[in-house]
Design a protein around this motif. Sequence first.
Motif, PDB file in Angstrom:
ATOM      1  N   ALA A 139       0.817  -1.218   0.000  1.00 17.38           N
ATOM      2  CA  ALA A 139       0.000   0.000   0.000  1.00 17.38           C
ATOM      3  C   ALA A 139       0.850   1.266   0.000  1.00 17.38           C
ATOM      4  CB  ALA A 139      -0.941  -0.012   1.214  1.00 17.38           C
ATOM      5  N   SER A 140       2.012   1.204   0.651  1.00 15.65           N
ATOM      6  CA  SER A 140       2.879   2.386   0.736  1.00 15.65           C
ATOM      7  C   SER A 140       3.799   2.524  -0.479  1.00 15.65           C
ATOM      8  CB  SER A 140       3.729   2.328   2.000  1.00 15.65           C
ATOM      9  OG  SER A 140       4.680   1.276   1.909  1.00 15.65           O
ATOM     10  N   GLY A 141       3.792   1.510  -1.346  1.00 17.26           N
ATOM     11  CA  GLY A 141       4.682   1.538  -2.501  1.00 17.26           C
ATOM     12  C   GLY A 141       6.070   0.982  -2.214  1.00 17.26           C
ATOM     13  N   GLU A 142       6.246   0.424  -1.032  1.00 17.43           N
ATOM     14  CA  GLU A 142       7.546  -0.135  -0.653  1.00 17.43           C
ATOM     15  C   GLU A 142       7.791  -1.481  -1.339  1.00 17.43           C
ATOM     16  OE1 GLU A 142       9.909  -1.447   3.471  1.00 17.43           O
ATOM     17  OE2 GLU A 142       7.817  -0.768   3.557  1.00 17.43           O
ATOM     18  N   PHE A 143       6.730  -2.314  -1.412  1.00 20.31           N
ATOM     19  CA  PHE A 143       6.840  -3.644  -2.000  1.00 20.31           C
ATOM     20  C   PHE A 143       6.041  -3.737  -3.293  1.00 20.31           C
ATOM     21  CE2 PHE A 143       7.186  -5.418   2.601  1.00 20.31           C
ATOM     22  CZ  PHE A 143       8.527  -5.068   2.650  1.00 20.31           C
ATOM     23  N   ASP A 144       6.464  -4.634  -4.152  1.00 16.59           N
ATOM     24  CA  ASP A 144       5.764  -4.889  -5.406  1.00 16.59           C
ATOM     25  C   ASP A 144       5.440  -6.385  -5.488  1.00 16.59           C
ATOM     26  OD1 ASP A 144       4.703  -4.805  -7.935  1.00 16.59           O
ATOM     27  OD2 ASP A 144       6.630  -4.671  -8.971  1.00 16.59           O
ATOM     28  N   VAL A 145       4.315  -6.770  -4.905  1.00 17.79           N
ATOM     29  CA  VAL A 145       3.880  -8.172  -4.936  1.00 17.79           C
ATOM     30  C   VAL A 145       2.376  -8.228  -5.185  1.00 17.79           C
ATOM     31  CG1 VAL A 145       5.713  -8.979  -3.383  1.00 17.79           C
ATOM     32  CG2 VAL A 145       3.534  -8.271  -2.432  1.00 17.79           C
ATOM     33  N   ASP A 146       1.935  -9.306  -5.799  1.00 20.13           N
ATOM     34  CA  ASP A 146       0.508  -9.479  -6.092  1.00 20.13           C
ATOM     35  C   ASP A 146      -0.181 -10.401  -5.091  1.00 20.13           C
ATOM     36  OD1 ASP A 146       0.707  -7.918  -8.435  1.00 20.13           O
ATOM     37  OD2 ASP A 146       1.457  -9.654  -9.555  1.00 20.13           O
ATOM     38  N   ASN A 147       0.606 -11.127  -4.307  1.00 20.91           N
ATOM     39  CA  ASN A 147       0.045 -12.161  -3.419  1.00 20.91           C
ATOM     40  C   ASN A 147       0.637 -12.041  -2.015  1.00 20.91           C
ATOM     41  OD1 ASN A 147       2.564 -12.742  -4.412  1.00 20.91           O
ATOM     42  ND2 ASN A 147       2.166 -14.912  -4.786  1.00 20.91           N
ATOM     43  N   PRO A 148       0.251 -11.007  -1.277  1.00 21.36           N
ATOM     44  CA  PRO A 148       0.851 -10.757   0.048  1.00 21.36           C
ATOM     45  C   PRO A 148       0.821 -11.950   0.996  1.00 21.36           C
ATOM     46  CG  PRO A 148      -0.470  -8.890  -0.611  1.00 21.36           C
ATOM     47  CD  PRO A 148      -0.722  -9.966  -1.622  1.00 21.36           C
TER      48      PRO A 148
END
Length: 203
Positions: A139-148
């Motif tokens: 949500a903060s743009g720190e991570f780029d994943v589709d499946n938390p």
Amino acid sequence: MLAENKDEMREKILEAALKRFMHYGASKTTMNEIADDLRFSKASLYYYFSDKKALHNAVLMKIGETFFQEQEAEADKDISSEEIFNNIITIKKQFVERFSRLELFKILNDKSEEIQQIIREVNEREAKMLTKIVEKGVASGEFDVDNPREIAQLYRDAMEGLRFAGLSCLPETLPEIDKEAFEKIVAQQKLLTEIFVRGIKKR
């Protein structure tokens, strides 16, 4: 009022047991000693706990709840997810150092359905917390994943593998924790976290 008194008495027993377990170790503590500390009869102790194992498990559940609440509070902080992951490692390190004399890992060898159900609930609670941390990073743009959730489970499994690989330094009974080996595990967990976070960071 009677229920409140029963709850208060149970808490007093847990606190007395925790104090003695931390000083002498759980395996070297008797129900008689705890009863003497409280100026209770031994029968009074058995009214609340069927045996020392039940009392020991109740103490572990009590401190375990505090342990989880501390981690969950960390997960809610307005800081980066990477910082939260590392701070949780520190919380776990401090917890083991403080409570190692409680024979924390004895419970892992308890195959009773009651304890196994508790372990399943603990695992699910940790998975939810880690998923929340990853979702916060997305949500903060720190991570780029589709499946938390899958990413959180992968991280949990990797950290669990390191913990089990180093269980030899964490005694079920006294003597003290092998501090050098324990520090090595913590260092490995921090390195794994650094590598893991680097892999899912948004570029």
